[in-house]
Scaffold this motif. Structure first.
Motif, short mmCIF file in Angstrom:
data_model
loop_
_atom_site.label_atom_id
_atom_site.label_comp_id
_atom_site.label_asym_id
_atom_site.label_seq_id
_atom_site.Cartn_x
_atom_site.Cartn_y
_atom_site.Cartn_z
N ALA A 159 27.12 39.46 37.62
CA ALA A 159 28.01 40.46 38.23
C ALA A 159 29.04 40.97 37.23
O ALA A 159 29.36 42.16 37.19
CB ALA A 159 28.71 39.84 39.45
N ASP A 160 29.55 40.07 36.37
CA ASP A 160 30.51 40.48 35.35
C ASP A 160 29.89 41.49 34.38
O ASP A 160 30.48 42.52 34.06
CB ASP A 160 31.00 39.26 34.57
CG ASP A 160 31.87 38.35 35.44
OD1 ASP A 160 32.31 38.83 36.50
OD2 ASP A 160 32.10 37.19 35.05
N VAL A 161 28.69 41.18 33.91
CA VAL A 161 28.01 42.07 32.96
C VAL A 161 27.72 43.43 33.59
O VAL A 161 27.89 44.49 32.97
CB VAL A 161 26.72 41.42 32.44
CG1 VAL A 161 25.92 42.40 31.59
CG2 VAL A 161 27.04 40.17 31.64
N GLN A 162 27.28 43.42 34.85
CA GLN A 162 26.93 44.67 35.53
C GLN A 162 28.15 45.57 35.70
O GLN A 162 28.09 46.78 35.42
CB GLN A 162 26.32 44.35 36.90
CG GLN A 162 25.81 45.58 37.64
CD GLN A 162 25.14 45.22 38.95
OE1 GLN A 162 25.10 44.04 39.33
NE2 GLN A 162 24.64 46.21 39.65
N GLU A 163 29.27 45.01 36.13
CA GLU A 163 30.48 45.83 36.31
C GLU A 163 31.02 46.31 34.96
O GLU A 163 31.53 47.44 34.87
CB GLU A 163 31.53 45.03 37.06
CG GLU A 163 31.21 44.85 38.54
CD GLU A 163 32.43 44.46 39.34
OE1 GLU A 163 33.52 44.37 38.75
OE2 GLU A 163 32.30 44.26 40.55
N ASP A 164 30.93 45.48 33.94
CA ASP A 164 31.39 45.92 32.62
C ASP A 164 30.57 47.12 32.13
O ASP A 164 31.12 48.08 31.57
CB ASP A 164 31.26 44.77 31.61
CG ASP A 164 32.30 43.68 31.88
OD1 ASP A 164 33.31 43.99 32.54
OD2 ASP A 164 32.09 42.54 31.42
N LEU A 165 29.27 47.08 32.36
CA LEU A 165 28.43 48.21 31.95
C LEU A 165 28.76 49.47 32.73
O LEU A 165 28.76 50.57 32.18
CB LEU A 165 26.95 47.84 32.15
CG LEU A 165 26.37 46.83 31.15
CD1 LEU A 165 24.94 46.47 31.54
CD2 LEU A 165 26.39 47.39 29.73
N GLU A 166 29.04 49.32 34.03
CA GLU A 166 29.38 50.49 34.85
C GLU A 166 30.66 51.16 34.34
O GLU A 166 30.74 52.39 34.26
CB GLU A 166 29.54 50.06 36.30
CG GLU A 166 28.22 49.69 36.98
CD GLU A 166 28.43 49.22 38.40
OE1 GLU A 166 29.61 49.13 38.83
OE2 GLU A 166 27.42 48.94 39.08
N PHE A 167 31.65 50.37 33.98
CA PHE A 167 32.91 50.96 33.49
C PHE A 167 32.72 51.57 32.10
O PHE A 167 33.33 52.58 31.77
CB PHE A 167 34.01 49.91 33.47
CG PHE A 167 34.58 49.63 34.83
CD1 PHE A 167 35.35 50.58 35.48
CD2 PHE A 167 34.34 48.43 35.47
CE1 PHE A 167 35.87 50.33 36.74
CE2 PHE A 167 34.86 48.17 36.73
CZ PHE A 167 35.63 49.12 37.37
N LYS A 168 31.87 50.96 31.28
CA LYS A 168 31.60 51.55 29.97
C LYS A 168 30.90 52.89 30.12
O LYS A 168 31.20 53.85 29.40
CB LYS A 168 30.74 50.59 29.15
CG LYS A 168 31.50 49.38 28.61
CD LYS A 168 30.60 48.48 27.80
CE LYS A 168 31.37 47.26 27.28
NZ LYS A 168 30.50 46.34 26.51
N LEU A 169 29.96 52.98 31.05
CA LEU A 169 29.28 54.26 31.30
C LEU A 169 30.25 55.29 31.85
O LEU A 169 30.16 56.48 31.51
CB LEU A 169 28.13 54.04 32.29
CG LEU A 169 26.91 53.29 31.75
CD1 LEU A 169 25.91 53.02 32.87
CD2 LEU A 169 26.23 54.06 30.63
N ALA A 170 31.18 54.86 32.69
CA ALA A 170 32.17 55.80 33.24
C ALA A 170 33.04 56.38 32.13
O ALA A 170 33.34 57.57 32.11
CB ALA A 170 33.03 55.09 34.28
#
Length: 304
Positions: free
Chosen positions: A241-252
């Motif tokens: 879950a940590d990795v997934q949310e980090d990737l979402e914010f990086k894409l944003a």
């Protein structure tokens, strides 16, 4: 004095688009500022003449008849605007003989019916518009403008695009920090619950004192493995879950359109550096090897 237009002017008005035609008609009447609120009466007057003119053109009137229609509608409006409707009908009756001679048996009843359906039907409205002065309300508001105390601070201002970009970027970072704190709290609660359950299982197993059978030992082993496995699974879920949310914010952050004034993003290199080959270091020669080489060379010379 009634308006009189030439055949050439009428032709030009009819061939132009509506707005341009009304503007050209207003110029012939020497009227300006039709779109200003202070001159709405002039705009209504031009609309009235233009509608009568175009009606006659669309019904196939001759150019001479169209000019007569414009003169007639201007006369009836000016002569009866401050009178009653009976006076307007009397004016129409007096002018009908001359108008009928010009328009003929076909066009005269067509046009008089148009006058009854438009002007006479809304006679009171036309009378009010052209006799009553409008109350023009213009609000006056005093506005105090304060200039900056230090004009030099304006040098630190930013373009609007840069300001908007930095504002959105900071908003994403702030949201990312909030989500990170929330994830840490949820992760701590989840791991605490899993560790508590594992501890309870171990305490239950350690409290067994009676001789155990082979099947019972197998069950206890399965419980111990299950307790540790559940704890590991919860940790893995939290990490995913940590990795997934980090990737979402990086894409944003990546999707934000970066202003050209800020230059290329720091994560990209427009011109990658070509790798420079590192020179191979040769080990230093020892004095012993130098002695051996010199001794070999002397022995060779003696043999010769």
């Amino acid at each position: 004095m009634a308006v009189t237009l030439s055949d050439l002017v009428v032709k030009s008005i009819s061939n132009l688009p509506k707005n341009e035609g009304k503007a050209f008609l207003a110029s012939q009447l020497k009227l300006t500022c039709l779109e200003d609120d202070d001159n709405l009466r002039n705009a209504i007057y031009v609309d009235f003449l233009y509608d009568n003119l175009m009606f006659a053109v669309e019904k196939g009137f001759t150019w001479r008849q169209v000019c007569t229609v414009v003169t007639f509608c201007d006369g009836i409006l000016k002569d009866s605007k401050d009178k009653d409707i009976t006076d307007a009908l009397q004016f129409l009756k007096l002018q009908s003989f001359e108008l009928a001679d010009v328009l003929g048996q076909r066009n005269f009843p067509i046009y008089t019916d148009f006058v009854f359906q438009t002007y006479l039907r809304h006679f009171k409205l036309f009378k009010y518009v052209f006799t009553q002065e409008r109350d023009i309300l213009k609000p006056t508001v005093s506005l105090r403008v304060e200039t900056p105390a230090d004009p030099g601070s304006m040098k630190q201002s930013k373009p609007e695009l840069v300001w908007e970009y930095e504002k959105q970027y900071e908003s994403i970072q702030r949201e990312e920090a909030e989500h990170a704190n929330k994830r840490l709290e949820e992760k701590a609660k989840t791991l605490e619950t899993a560790e508590k359950q594992a501890k309870e299982r171990l305490e239950k197993i350690s409290g067994v004192q009676e001789p155990l059978s082979k099947e019972k030992v197998g069950e206890l082993i399965q419980e111990i493995i299950g307790s540790y496995s559940s704890l590991v699974v919860e940790k893995v879920k939290c990490n995913i879950a940590d990795v997934q949310e980090d990737l979402e914010f990086k894409l944003a952050r990546t999707r934000l359109p970066r202003p050209q004034a800020l230059g290329p993003p720091p994560r990209f290199n427009l011109k990658p550096k070509t790798p420079v080959p590192t020179p191979k270091k040769t080990p230093p020669k020892s004095p012993k090897s130098e002695r051996k080489k010199s001794g070999n060379s002397r022995s060779k010379s003696r043999n010769k």
